[in-house]
Scaffold this motif. Structure first.
Motif, short mmCIF file in Angstrom:
data_model
loop_
_atom_site.label_atom_id
_atom_site.label_comp_id
_atom_site.label_asym_id
_atom_site.label_seq_id
_atom_site.Cartn_x
_atom_site.Cartn_y
_atom_site.Cartn_z
N THR A 28 0.83 -1.21 0.00
CA THR A 28 0.00 0.00 0.00
C THR A 28 0.86 1.26 0.00
O THR A 28 0.51 2.25 -0.63
CB THR A 28 -0.98 0.01 1.19
N THR A 29 2.00 1.21 0.68
CA THR A 29 2.91 2.37 0.67
C THR A 29 3.45 2.60 -0.74
O THR A 29 3.54 3.75 -1.20
CB THR A 29 4.05 2.18 1.67
N MET A 30 3.81 1.53 -1.43
CA MET A 30 4.28 1.68 -2.81
C MET A 30 3.18 2.29 -3.69
O MET A 30 3.46 3.17 -4.52
CB MET A 30 4.72 0.32 -3.36
N ALA A 31 1.95 1.85 -3.50
CA ALA A 31 0.83 2.41 -4.27
C ALA A 31 0.63 3.89 -3.94
O ALA A 31 0.39 4.70 -4.84
CB ALA A 31 -0.45 1.62 -4.00
N VAL A 32 0.74 4.23 -2.66
CA VAL A 32 0.60 5.64 -2.25
C VAL A 32 1.68 6.48 -2.92
O VAL A 32 1.40 7.54 -3.49
CB VAL A 32 0.67 5.75 -0.71
N LEU A 33 2.92 6.01 -2.88
CA LEU A 33 4.03 6.77 -3.47
C LEU A 33 3.89 6.86 -4.99
O LEU A 33 4.15 7.92 -5.58
CB LEU A 33 5.37 6.14 -3.09
N ARG A 34 3.47 5.77 -5.63
CA ARG A 34 3.31 5.79 -7.10
C ARG A 34 2.19 6.73 -7.54
O ARG A 34 2.19 7.20 -8.67
CB ARG A 34 3.05 4.40 -7.64
N ASN A 35 1.25 6.99 -6.66
CA ASN A 35 0.15 7.89 -6.98
C ASN A 35 0.45 9.33 -6.59
O ASN A 35 -0.45 10.17 -6.57
CB ASN A 35 -1.14 7.40 -6.32
#
Length: 111
Positions: free
Chosen positions: A25-32
């Motif tokens: 979820t952190t990777m998704a947050v950063l990618r967004n």
């Protein structure tokens, strides 16, 4: 030698699972385009050659701490930390939803 403590082993498994969900979820947050909320982790992400390396370093440290807690039979501590990580993951998901909604509104999209 490590022996399996039946009381804390499920807590360790849950801890590892929650760490995996947190990194995803952190990777998704950063990618967004959103920022890491934890200022210490954010500083580490900015100080490494790649934010992904910093994130992996944080998770390796977290996993090592979880295994250490399990090894010294701190199953209740792991259970409490698991509850905190469950809320943290829920927070990441809410941030993704809200951030996506704001991005869609900015470009005139609809959900």
């Amino acid at each position: 030698m490590l022996s399996i403590n039946s009381n804390s082993c499920p807590s360790l498994i849950q801890y590892c699972y929650l760490q995996t969900l947190d990194i995803l979820t952190t990777m998704a947050v950063l990618r967004n385009g959103l920022e890491e909320g934890n200022p210490i982790v954010r500083a580490l992400l900015q100080s490494t050659s790649s934010p992904w390396h910093g994130l992996l370093l944080v998770k390796v440290i977290a996993l090592a701490l979880g295994v250490y807690c399990w090894h010294i039979r701190k199953g209740r501590l792991l259970q409490r930390v698991n509850v905190c990580y469950a809320f943290l993951i829920a927070w990441n998901i809410v941030a993704l939803i809200v951030g996506s909604r704001i991005a869609l509104d900015a470009v005139g999209g609809r959900v």
